[in-house]
Design a protein around this motif. Sequence first.
Motif, PDB file in Angstrom:
ATOM      1  N   ILE A   1      94.686   7.388 101.711  1.00 24.87           N
ATOM      2  CA  ILE A   1      95.247   7.442 100.357  1.00 24.87           C
ATOM      3  C   ILE A   1      96.113   8.684 100.214  1.00 24.87           C
ATOM      4  O   ILE A   1      95.697   9.795 100.554  1.00 24.87           O
ATOM      5  CB  ILE A   1      94.128   7.431  99.314  1.00 24.87           C
ATOM      6  N   THR A   2      97.322   8.474  99.697  1.00 28.51           N
ATOM      7  CA  THR A   2      98.317   9.546  99.626  1.00 28.51           C
ATOM      8  C   THR A   2      99.020   9.514  98.268  1.00 28.51           C
ATOM      9  O   THR A   2      99.202   8.442  97.683  1.00 28.51           O
ATOM     10  CB  THR A   2      99.358   9.378 100.755  1.00 28.51           C
ATOM     11  N   ALA A   3      99.391  10.689  97.772  1.00 29.75           N
ATOM     12  CA  ALA A   3     100.103  10.800  96.495  1.00 29.75           C
ATOM     13  C   ALA A   3     101.600  10.912  96.742  1.00 29.75           C
ATOM     14  O   ALA A   3     102.042  11.656  97.616  1.00 29.75           O
ATOM     15  CB  ALA A   3      99.611  12.016  95.725  1.00 29.75           C
ATOM     16  N   PHE A   4     102.378  10.159  95.948  1.00 26.63           N
ATOM     17  CA  PHE A   4     103.829  10.157  96.076  1.00 26.63           C
ATOM     18  C   PHE A   4     104.492  10.438  94.720  1.00 26.63           C
ATOM     19  O   PHE A   4     103.948  10.056  93.668  1.00 26.63           O
ATOM     20  CB  PHE A   4     104.340   8.791  96.553  1.00 26.63           C
ATOM     21  N   ILE A   5     105.644  11.083  94.770  1.00 24.07           N
ATOM     22  CA  ILE A   5     106.493  11.213  93.586  1.00 24.07           C
ATOM     23  C   ILE A   5     107.477  10.048  93.618  1.00 24.07           C
ATOM     24  O   ILE A   5     108.282   9.930  94.540  1.00 24.07           O
ATOM     25  CB  ILE A   5     107.291  12.525  93.592  1.00 24.07           C
ATOM     26  N   ILE A   6     107.412   9.189  92.620  1.00 29.75           N
ATOM     27  CA  ILE A   6     108.291   8.026  92.560  1.00 29.75           C
ATOM     28  C   ILE A   6     109.213   8.159  91.352  1.00 29.75           C
ATOM     29  O   ILE A   6     108.746   8.355  90.220  1.00 29.75           O
ATOM     30  CB  ILE A   6     107.490   6.717  92.443  1.00 29.75           C
ATOM     31  N   GLU A   7     110.498   8.062  91.596  1.00 32.76           N
ATOM     32  CA  GLU A   7     111.461   8.048  90.501  1.00 32.76           C
ATOM     33  C   GLU A   7     111.637   6.618  90.016  1.00 32.76           C
ATOM     34  O   GLU A   7     111.732   5.688  90.816  1.00 32.76           O
ATOM     35  CB  GLU A   7     112.803   8.616  90.969  1.00 32.76           C
ATOM     36  N   LYS A   8     111.690   6.449  88.711  1.00 33.46           N
ATOM     37  CA  LYS A   8     111.812   5.099  88.153  1.00 33.46           C
ATOM     38  C   LYS A   8     113.109   4.421  88.603  1.00 33.46           C
ATOM     39  O   LYS A   8     113.181   3.179  88.670  1.00 33.46           O
ATOM     40  CB  LYS A   8     111.781   5.186  86.618  1.00 33.46           C
ATOM     41  N   ASP A   9     114.119   5.232  88.940  1.00 33.51           N
ATOM     42  CA  ASP A   9     115.411   4.687  89.351  1.00 33.51           C
ATOM     43  C   ASP A   9     115.445   4.252  90.816  1.00 33.51           C
ATOM     44  O   ASP A   9     116.453   3.681  91.259  1.00 33.51           O
ATOM     45  CB  ASP A   9     116.526   5.715  89.101  1.00 33.51           C
ATOM     46  N   PHE A  10     114.381   4.514  91.578  1.00 37.27           N
ATOM     47  CA  PHE A  10     114.367   4.048  92.963  1.00 37.27           C
ATOM     48  C   PHE A  10     114.481   2.513  92.967  1.00 37.27           C
ATOM     49  O   PHE A  10     113.768   1.835  92.204  1.00 37.27           O
ATOM     50  CB  PHE A  10     113.066   4.440  93.659  1.00 37.27           C
ATOM     51  N   PRO A  11     115.340   1.949  93.799  1.00 33.85           N
ATOM     52  CA  PRO A  11     115.430   0.490  93.899  1.00 33.85           C
ATOM     53  C   PRO A  11     114.072  -0.117  94.258  1.00 33.85           C
ATOM     54  O   PRO A  11     113.370   0.393  95.135  1.00 33.85           O
ATOM     55  CB  PRO A  11     116.452   0.272  95.024  1.00 33.85           C
ATOM     56  N   GLY A  12     113.716  -1.184  93.540  1.00 35.19           N
ATOM     57  CA  GLY A  12     112.454  -1.854  93.798  1.00 35.19           C
ATOM     58  C   GLY A  12     111.339  -1.458  92.858  1.00 35.19           C
ATOM     59  O   GLY A  12     110.257  -2.037  92.897  1.00 35.19           O
ATOM     60  N   VAL A  13     111.592  -0.470  91.974  1.00 38.11           N
ATOM     61  CA  VAL A  13     110.593  -0.059  90.985  1.00 38.11           C
ATOM     62  C   VAL A  13     110.875  -0.774  89.666  1.00 38.11           C
ATOM     63  O   VAL A  13     112.002  -0.751  89.164  1.00 38.11           O
ATOM     64  CB  VAL A  13     110.617   1.463  90.747  1.00 38.11           C
ATOM     65  N   SER A  14     109.881  -1.417  89.112  1.00 36.83           N
ATOM     66  CA  SER A  14     110.047  -2.092  87.819  1.00 36.83           C
ATOM     67  C   SER A  14     108.731  -2.025  87.050  1.00 36.83           C
ATOM     68  O   SER A  14     107.699  -1.624  87.591  1.00 36.83           O
ATOM     69  CB  SER A  14     110.465  -3.553  88.025  1.00 36.83           C
ATOM     70  N   ASN A  15     108.792  -2.395  85.795  1.00 36.24           N
ATOM     71  CA  ASN A  15     107.581  -2.384  84.973  1.00 36.24           C
ATOM     72  C   ASN A  15     107.499  -3.631  84.110  1.00 36.24           C
ATOM     73  O   ASN A  15     108.507  -4.292  83.821  1.00 36.24           O
ATOM     74  CB  ASN A  15     107.534  -1.151  84.083  1.00 36.24           C
ATOM     75  N   GLY A  16     106.280  -3.964  83.695  1.00 30.35           N
ATOM     76  CA  GLY A  16     106.064  -5.088  82.808  1.00 30.35           C
ATOM     77  C   GLY A  16     106.256  -4.685  81.358  1.00 30.35           C
ATOM     78  O   GLY A  16     106.554  -3.526  81.051  1.00 30.35           O
ATOM     79  N   PRO A  17     106.088  -5.628  80.428  1.00 29.07           N
ATOM     80  CA  PRO A  17     106.224  -5.332  78.998  1.00 29.07           C
ATOM     81  C   PRO A  17     105.074  -4.454  78.516  1.00 29.07           C
ATOM     82  O   PRO A  17     104.018  -4.392  79.164  1.00 29.07           O
ATOM     83  CB  PRO A  17     106.179  -6.715  78.350  1.00 29.07           C
ATOM     84  N   PRO A  18     105.239  -3.787  77.372  1.00 25.50           N
ATOM     85  CA  PRO A  18     104.139  -2.984  76.823  1.00 25.50           C
ATOM     86  C   PRO A  18     102.921  -3.861  76.555  1.00 25.50           C
ATOM     87  O   PRO A  18     103.035  -4.970  76.035  1.00 25.50           O
ATOM     88  CB  PRO A  18     104.722  -2.432  75.513  1.00 25.50           C
ATOM     89  N   GLU A  19     101.756  -3.361  76.928  1.00 28.84           N
ATOM     90  CA  GLU A  19     100.525  -4.105  76.694  1.00 28.84           C
ATOM     91  C   GLU A  19     100.168  -4.103  75.203  1.00 28.84           C
ATOM     92  O   GLU A  19     100.412  -3.131  74.491  1.00 28.84           O
ATOM     93  CB  GLU A  19      99.370  -3.479  77.487  1.00 28.84           C
ATOM     94  N   LYS A  20      99.595  -5.198  74.737  1.00 31.06           N
ATOM     95  CA  LYS A  20      99.095  -5.296  73.366  1.00 31.06           C
ATOM     96  C   LYS A  20      97.637  -4.854  73.373  1.00 31.06           C
ATOM     97  O   LYS A  20      96.800  -5.469  74.032  1.00 31.06           O
ATOM     98  CB  LYS A  20      99.217  -6.731  72.855  1.00 31.06           C
ATOM     99  N   LYS A  21      97.336  -3.797  72.636  1.00 26.00           N
ATOM    100  CA  LYS A  21      96.025  -3.175  72.741  1.00 26.00           C
ATOM    101  C   LYS A  21      95.325  -3.096  71.390  1.00 26.00           C
ATOM    102  O   LYS A  21      95.960  -3.114  70.338  1.00 26.00           O
ATOM    103  CB  LYS A  21      96.161  -1.767  73.333  1.00 26.00           C
ATOM    104  N   MET A  22      94.009  -2.934  71.445  1.00 27.86           N
ATOM    105  CA  MET A  22      93.224  -2.715  70.243  1.00 27.86           C
ATOM    106  C   MET A  22      93.667  -1.441  69.537  1.00 27.86           C
ATOM    107  O   MET A  22      93.844  -1.412  68.313  1.00 27.86           O
ATOM    108  CB  MET A  22      91.737  -2.610  70.602  1.00 27.86           C
ATOM    109  N   GLY A  23      93.794  -0.384  70.314  1.00 21.84           N
ATOM    110  CA  GLY A  23      94.189   0.914  69.778  1.00 21.84           C
ATOM    111  C   GLY A  23      95.240   1.543  70.667  1.00 21.84           C
ATOM    112  O   GLY A  23      95.804   0.891  71.551  1.00 21.84           O
ATOM    113  N   LEU A  24      95.508   2.830  70.432  1.00 20.37           N
ATOM    114  CA  LEU A  24      96.563   3.531  71.167  1.00 20.37           C
ATOM    115  C   LEU A  24      97.855   2.702  71.159  1.00 20.37           C
ATOM    116  O   LEU A  24      98.553   2.586  72.166  1.00 20.37           O
ATOM    117  CB  LEU A  24      96.139   3.825  72.607  1.00 20.37           C
TER     118      LEU A  24
END
Length: 575
Positions: free
Chosen positions: A213-236
Amino acid sequence: MNRDDSFARGIFSGKVKTKRFHPYLDTLNDEARETLRIMLNNFEKYFAEVHDAKQNDTDETTLEKPFAMFKEIGGLGLKAPEKYGGLEFNYAQFSRVVEVFGKYDLSFTITAGVHQSIGYQGLVLFGTEEQKQKYLPDLAAGKKIAAFALTEPTAGSDAAALRTKAVLDNDGKHYILNGNKLWTTNGGIAGIITVFARVERRKEDPEDTAEGITAFIIEKDFPGVSNGPPEKKMGLRSCNTAALYFDNVKVPVENVIGKVGEGFKIALSIVNTGRFGINASLVGTTRELVRRASDHVNTRVQFNQKLIEFQAIQEKLAKMAMFHYAIESITLFLCNNMDGGITDIQLETAMSKIFTTEAAWYCIDECIQVLGGNGYMRDNDIERHLRDARVFRIFEGANDTLRLFVASTGIQAAAKRMRESQKSMKDCGSQESDKEQGNSDLVEAVATPLRDSALKVTQRVEEFSSAVKLLLHKHGKDIGNQQFLLTRLANSAVDLFAMTAVLTRATGAINKGLASSNHEQLLAKTFVVEGCTRVKRDLQAIKDPENLTTFAAFSQIASDISQNDAIVATRPLGF
């Protein structure tokens, strides 16, 4: 101070070690104190006049203009070193500021807290100079938001089960990262992400190639990085939470944080800081809850009496105040240790997280009860606090898992000490038992008016240690499978820790002659009486054969329901 000074490890062997509890380590010079005072005024003004927690909650986002003002006053650079544009607050300063955040808005506290408590904390603690120069200035200024990506669909509290993997590319200059992360705070808005992945050796690599297991610094602009929609939560709700996806992401080898294979150790170090941030925020939340409840019971009249005149209400308000005092005392202990450079506090941070999140939940629930229908209404902030705080018992290590960690780790330390003691006696030809010799440290450390209370705690520690030995003798190596017992053992350890923190904090108030010292003494004494009662109950549950029968019944009932995927009992009407 070394590992042998650990309070948590000590009580499993029947010893109350107080070295780490002694008076608050005041490391603030006049300049640092003045800086903190200015920042507190700025943040109080920001939250009171600019920040709109209700609107954020309704819109399920952080309003852009207020957030920009928060960044301008330094709210995202509290933990970053000064040379990179941050305020470089120590833990005592950071704790006091985050208390203000928790007073007003726990959801926003998580957004800002994750950014710096765990989001870029890996860079601060383990990053190279080149990494810090490249990333920290933008993070401290809030030009980019940080996130911490550890949890996966198959790996929550069990971080060792990570499936996201990274393989060194043929050019030797990049790792190819693939996988996905779940429920990442700030995941949809972060520009810089600390990602944990399992480095795998290629077939053609030499056998001595590092992996793990290793820790990496990942920039959001790196090709291949994406995210899903905001989660719908009880709180926060205003806090962005999203899944992250990594599809053949090329990560420069210089973006490894620390060394390859040391990611698990790095993650634990970072998470300890994150747990501390939760404690600090809940100090502010519970303080405000006590104020709100007090205001209500002093003005609300029922049956021609103010609510404060009813003993049932007095008990609720008193217990809320006691729990706040304990949360603040534990946070004080952690500040003292971390600012003193102590790093071996994994057990204490786990115990503190368990106690503070559950004590805060109690306070929020009771505050709503005291306010009655008013507390249930959305116009009153308290129902939002309840929704926001519920997840605190889950993230940064689920409390159930942390209990097992505390109990199993403490028992392992006790077993090791018993083996070493037995070997020593055998080598010396001694026939003496392994009975602990004396345990007066805590009694001698506290102020005279609190010595009877300290003696009660010491007696409970000795009973606790006896229970540990009983479990070891009875279950041996199978002890790890006795979760009913381990959970109750952990409950006792947590209470012993909280009581000791409260006694040493009240001692400081008495020794300094604070105007509140009599009240603090009363809080501490009463908290110890209640805490010792809880410890006695949990230890009795471990030893009582009738309770062991009950535990077996729990297993059978759960098994019956699991096999049927439903309630097993027949409906009274038969259909």
